[in-house]
Design an enzyme around this catalytic site. Structure first.
Site, mmCIF file in Angstrom:
data_model
loop_
_atom_site.group_PDB
_atom_site.id
_atom_site.type_symbol
_atom_site.label_atom_id
_atom_site.label_comp_id
_atom_site.label_asym_id
_atom_site.label_seq_id
_atom_site.Cartn_x
_atom_site.Cartn_y
_atom_site.Cartn_z
ATOM 1 N N LYS A 83 0.854 -1.199 0.000
ATOM 2 C CA LYS A 83 0.000 0.000 0.000
ATOM 3 C C LYS A 83 0.888 1.247 0.000
ATOM 4 O O LYS A 83 1.780 1.381 0.851
ATOM 5 C CB LYS A 83 -0.826 -0.015 1.283
ATOM 6 C CG LYS A 83 -2.304 0.226 1.078
ATOM 7 C CD LYS A 83 -3.038 -0.019 2.393
ATOM 8 C CE LYS A 83 -4.387 0.637 2.393
ATOM 9 N NZ LYS A 83 -5.036 0.525 3.713
HETATM 10 O O1 G3P Z 1 -7.960 1.286 5.804
HETATM 11 C C1 G3P Z 1 -8.372 2.531 5.427
HETATM 12 C C2 G3P Z 1 -9.771 2.916 5.803
HETATM 13 O O2 G3P Z 1 -10.690 1.911 5.530
HETATM 14 C C3 G3P Z 1 -9.935 3.638 7.085
HETATM 15 O O3 G3P Z 1 -11.256 3.777 7.523
HETATM 16 O O4 G3P Z 1 -12.946 4.456 9.186
HETATM 17 O O5 G3P Z 1 -10.516 4.982 9.593
HETATM 18 O O6 G3P Z 1 -11.795 6.203 7.857
HETATM 19 P P1 G3P Z 1 -11.645 4.902 8.595
#
Ligand code: G3P
Length: 220
Positions: A83
């Site tokens: 990533k």
């Molecule tokens: O892995 C990246 C992403 O899915 C993060 O989600 O909820 O922290 O914005 P969030």
């Protein structure tokens, strides 16, 4: 749509895998840090649990260092997807790694223009962050729809991974928008099973059955 778990928690991943519907995993430095274990060892362990792509994020910010880090991460297991963040250096690293046959998930994508750059760099996956756009007053899912249209217009092979999904509705909308992958926290995947009519219906079926029969037809 492939379902990925956005988690680095081994218990959650084991439980999700036992349901037979999880196709892969995404992690990020925040999720890895929560587990408090050595990074590479932890990713290796995840790859032993999950049959499918496992995204592992570089933490360098300079392109050549991202490339070296990405090459090391890719050696951990054949299912590791490196990533890289959607910065100038991240796109340079994506282009270099992709040319070396290493699959890259370009993360922290917040505009369709950024997604175009990820596809041009040969990314295997691009990750638009739906929930974080909602958090600042945009409709995050519009981004997934725009990227889907742009990639279709030009036949880009980069897969769209709808990330930062926070609810079952987000998951359904990502599928409707045409995302190839949706990644979600364990609790969102768990919520996808639920409907009160399912519970009520099953309860009634079992009561009606028990009025006539004493046991299940195949019970030993
Ligand atoms: O892995 C990246 C992403 O899915 C993060 O989600 O909820 O922290 O914005 P969030």
């Amino acid at each position: 749509m492939k379902i990925f778990l956005d988690s680095a928690n081994l218990d959650e991943l084991k439980k999700g895998m036992s349901w037979g519907i999880v196709d892969g995993v995404t992690t990020n430095p925040t999720l890895i840090a929560k587990e408090g274990r050595p990074f590479q060892e932890h990713i290796r362990e995840i790859c032993g649990i999950v049959e499918g792509d496992v995204s592992a994020e570089v933490v360098s910010t300079e392109a050549s260092k991202m490339v070296s880090e990405g090459r090391e991460l890719a050696k951990i297991h054949r299912n590791v997807v490196v990533k890289c963040p959607l910065t100038r250096d991240g796109i340079m690293a994506t282009s270099a790694l992709s040319k070396q046959g290493i699959r890259v998930n370009v993360t922290l994508c917040f505009t369709a223009g950024q997604a175009l750059l990820a596809a041009k760099a040969g990314a295997y996956i691009v990750s638009p962050f739906v929930g974080r756009l909602d958090d600042i007053g945009y409709t995050g899912m519009d981004l997934v729809r725009s990227i889907t249209q742009i990639y279709k217009n030009y036949g880009f092979k980069t897969q769209i991974l709808a990330a930062s999904l926070r609810s079952p509705t987000h998951v359904i909308d990502a599928a409707l928008a045409g995302a190839q992958i949706g990644t979600m926290p364990f609790k969102v995947l768990d919520m996808l099973f639920n409907h009160p009519l399912t519970d009520r219906g099953l309860d009634q079926f079992l009561k009606d059955w028990a009025k006539v029969f004493q046991e299940a037809p195949v019970a030993g």
